[in-house]
Each structure stands twice: as C-alpha cells, then as structure tokens.
Enzyme design. Structure first.
Site, PDB file in Angstrom:
ATOM      1  N   ASP A  96     -51.838-114.976 -33.234  1.00 47.46           N
ATOM      2  CA  ASP A  96     -50.424-114.619 -33.292  1.00 47.46           C
ATOM      3  C   ASP A  96     -49.948-114.101 -31.936  1.00 47.46           C
ATOM      4  OD1 ASP A  96     -47.989-114.355 -34.491  1.00 47.46           O
ATOM      5  OD2 ASP A  96     -48.456-112.476 -35.514  1.00 47.46           O
ATOM      6  N   ASN A 134     -46.049-121.200 -42.087  1.00 48.95           N
ATOM      7  CA  ASN A 134     -45.521-121.534 -40.749  1.00 48.95           C
ATOM      8  C   ASN A 134     -44.838-122.903 -40.751  1.00 48.95           C
ATOM      9  OD1 ASN A 134     -48.359-120.145 -38.938  1.00 48.95           O
ATOM     10  ND2 ASN A 134     -46.381-119.208 -39.355  1.00 48.95           N
TER      11      ASN A 134
HETATM   12  C1  IPE Z   1     -48.420-118.359 -32.733  1.00 53.61           C
HETATM   13  O1  IPE Z   1     -47.626-117.290 -32.559  1.00 53.61           O
HETATM   14  C2  IPE Z   1     -48.839-118.609 -34.136  1.00 53.61           C
HETATM   15  C3  IPE Z   1     -48.298-119.869 -34.702  1.00 53.61           C
HETATM   16  C4  IPE Z   1     -47.842-119.893 -35.910  1.00 53.61           C
HETATM   17  C5  IPE Z   1     -48.309-121.108 -33.938  1.00 53.61           C
HETATM   18  P1  IPE Z   1     -46.147-117.124 -33.107  1.00 53.61           P
HETATM   19  O2  IPE Z   1     -45.370-118.370 -32.900  1.00 53.61           O
HETATM   20  O3  IPE Z   1     -46.175-116.607 -34.493  1.00 53.61           O
HETATM   21  O4  IPE Z   1     -45.653-116.016 -32.093  1.00 53.61           O
HETATM   22  P2  IPE Z   1     -44.718-114.767 -32.352  1.00 53.61           P
HETATM   23  O5  IPE Z   1     -45.210-114.054 -33.572  1.00 53.61           O
HETATM   24  O6  IPE Z   1     -43.340-115.319 -32.514  1.00 53.61           O
HETATM   25  O7  IPE Z   1     -44.875-113.942 -31.112  1.00 53.61           O
HETATM   26 MG    MG Z   2     -46.109-114.732 -35.295  1.00 57.37          MG
END
Ligand code: IPE
Ligand code: MG
Length: 215
Positions: free
Chosen positions: A2, A50
């Site tokens: 993350d 996601n």
């Molecule tokens: C990468 O970080 C994790 C994925 C889902 C690809 P994020 O895209 O969640 O990053 P933040 O939380 O916005 O910083």
């Molecule tokens: Mg994130």
C-alpha cells in the site's frame, strides 16, 4: 503493497507514476527475500475491492503486471522460481491471461522458490472457491480439505507485512492468516527496500511462535 498513490502525491507525480515505481520494486524485493532464503513470497497487487477503482487505473495496473511478467520471466527461469497469480483473472484481456498462463506453465516444475502475485484476490473469494470445489467434488468440508483447495494450497504465510500505515488485512488471506505474524509499517510501498526486508526478518526470528500452545 500500500502507498503508491500517496508516494506519488508526495513527489508531485501522478498515481500512474506511483504504480510504476511500486511495480518496479516488486521483483527487487522478491530477490532480497530469496537472498535471505525466504522461499515463498506473495505480493498483494490488487484486492477484489481495488477492482472498483476507475477503469483507467485498474487497466494501467494490469498492463504493469503484464510488462513485468515479460521482463522477469527469463530471470525466473534462470533461477528456477515458480510463478503463480492467485485471484480471479477471468476478466483480464486474453493477451494478459496468456502471459500469466505461459509464465505459470513454464515455471510450474520448480519447487524451491515461489513468487505469487495476488491480483483481483480476496480472502473471502478464496474461501468460497475452496468450499465450492469441495461441494462439487463431494469432499468432506473439513479444516484440512478447505486449506488444501485454497489458491495457496496448504502453504500459509508465517509473516504478513503491510506498508502504507494502515493496520488492516483488507481481505488478504483471511483463512491462511490465522497464525501469521503481522507487521504494519508506515513506509510507503515504493520506498520499501531490501534493508526493510532484512530488518523485518531479524525481528521475526526473535518471535517465539506457539500456535496457541504453551512452551
Ligand atoms: C497501491 O497503493 C496498492 C494498489 C491497490 C495498487 P494505493 O494505490 O492503494 O496507494 P494509496 O493508498 O492511494 O497511497
Ligand atoms: Mg491504498
């Protein structure tokens, strides 16, 4: 993994740039795991949830996955590393599915080191899938069988590390995490380094794991 978006924001860049940096960090971190003789590592790239992000972002991440498999496949073969994607990849474009299936097939005979990428993965999805398999095959619904038909097989993580500051599992390996050690770091994923891996491993080695028993 993350923190890609916040890392990008901090550097005045786009989220896409953050995902590129994050993606390019995965194989380096995997190699530092291998150097420390961690034989299996799973990187949580995209959760089931996601996938509800804007299509532009999920598509971009799927292309990063495709590119990075192509880039690292020769090295996976040279170093005899078994590659697998866990999660529901049925909705990915055919060309990306082909890249994944090819990499999985040509590395399937390796046993010593395993690199898993969790993509469109959810612990709840994993458990449901396993139960469906047991029912379809008229197998007993037991702890042992349910474990066996998870996407990871009965290979459970000793340690789960989450970067980016939040203290939650976000639907990662819910069944498998029953006795995993959990580590939460404020470090944003693109900044996570091999030094962090060795620090974590040194701390992990000090933990007395009792699995609910007494000494
Ligand atoms: C990468 O970080 C994790 C994925 C889902 C690809 P994020 O895209 O969640 O990053 P933040 O939380 O916005 O910083
Ligand atoms: Mg994130």
């Amino acid at each position: 993994m993350d923190g890609n978006g916040r890392w990008a924001d901090k550097h005045g860049k786009t989220r896409q740039f953050g995902h590129e940096q994050g993606s390019s960090n995965v194989y380096d971190i995997f190699l530092s795991c291998v150097e420390l003789d961690i034989n299996t590592a799973t990187f949580f790239a995209m959760s089931s949830e996601n996938m509800n992000r804007p299509r532009e972002e999920t598509e971009f991440i799927s292309i990063l996955l495709d590119n990075s498999i192509k880039k690292h496949l020769p090295d996976l073969l040279d170093n005899q590393i078994k590659f697998k994607v866990i999660g529901d990849i049925s909705h990915l474009p055919e060309n990306i599915k082909k890249t994944i299936e090819h990499a999985e097939t040509v590395t399937s005979m390796f046993t010593r080191y395993k690199l898993n990428i969790a993509y469109n993965y959810g612990g709840q999805w994993d458990i449901l899938n396993s139960i469906k398999t047991l029912l379809d095959n008229k197998l007993e619904i037991s702890n042992e069988n349910l474990s066996k038909y998870l996407s990871t097989g009965s290979d459970f993580p000793d340690l789960i590390v989450r970067t980016g500051g939040y203290k939650r599992l976000s639907n990662f390996m819910l069944w498998q995490a029953a006795y995993s050690e959990l580590i939460f770091l404020n470090t944003l994923w693109p900044e996570f380094s091999s030094k962090d891996v060795s620090n974590i491993l040194n701390n992990y080695k000090l933990i007395k794991r009792k699995f609910g028993k007494v000494d």
